[in-house]
Design a protein around this motif. Structure first.
Motif: not given
Length: 88
Positions: A76, A79-83, A86
């Motif tokens: 995360i 790559q903070p938007e890695h679904e 999450w």
């Protein structure tokens, strides 16, 4: 598998070869070897997300939640938007 094992013997520090071998170990349900080889991939290139994610998923499935969480947080951070990261 022998083709990749031979490639790994020739180029033990090749990220792509290690990644493919790790995936094959996982597919063959050799989870300990897969986890170790994904770790090698991360050592070879710490900026790559795939080995961190795959290793985190293996650890999560093995109920090693703290270790898994640590790796998934690294995914995360990269790559903070890695679904998928999450979701764990």
């Amino acid at each position: 598998m022998s083709y990749f094992q031979k490639a790994l013997e020739i180029e033990p520090y090749n990220y792509a070869v290690n990644l493919e071998v790790a995936k094959l170990f996982k597919k063959a349900e050799l989870f300990e070897l897969a986890e170790k080889t994904f770790c090698v991939c991360s050592d070879l290139d710490p900026t790559r997300i795939e080995p961190l994610l795959e290793r985190g998923k293996l650890l999560y499935e093995d109920k090693k939640f703290f270790a898994a969480n640590t790796l998934l947080k690294k995914v995360i951070a990269l790559q903070p938007e890695h679904e998928i990261a999450w979701d764990y």
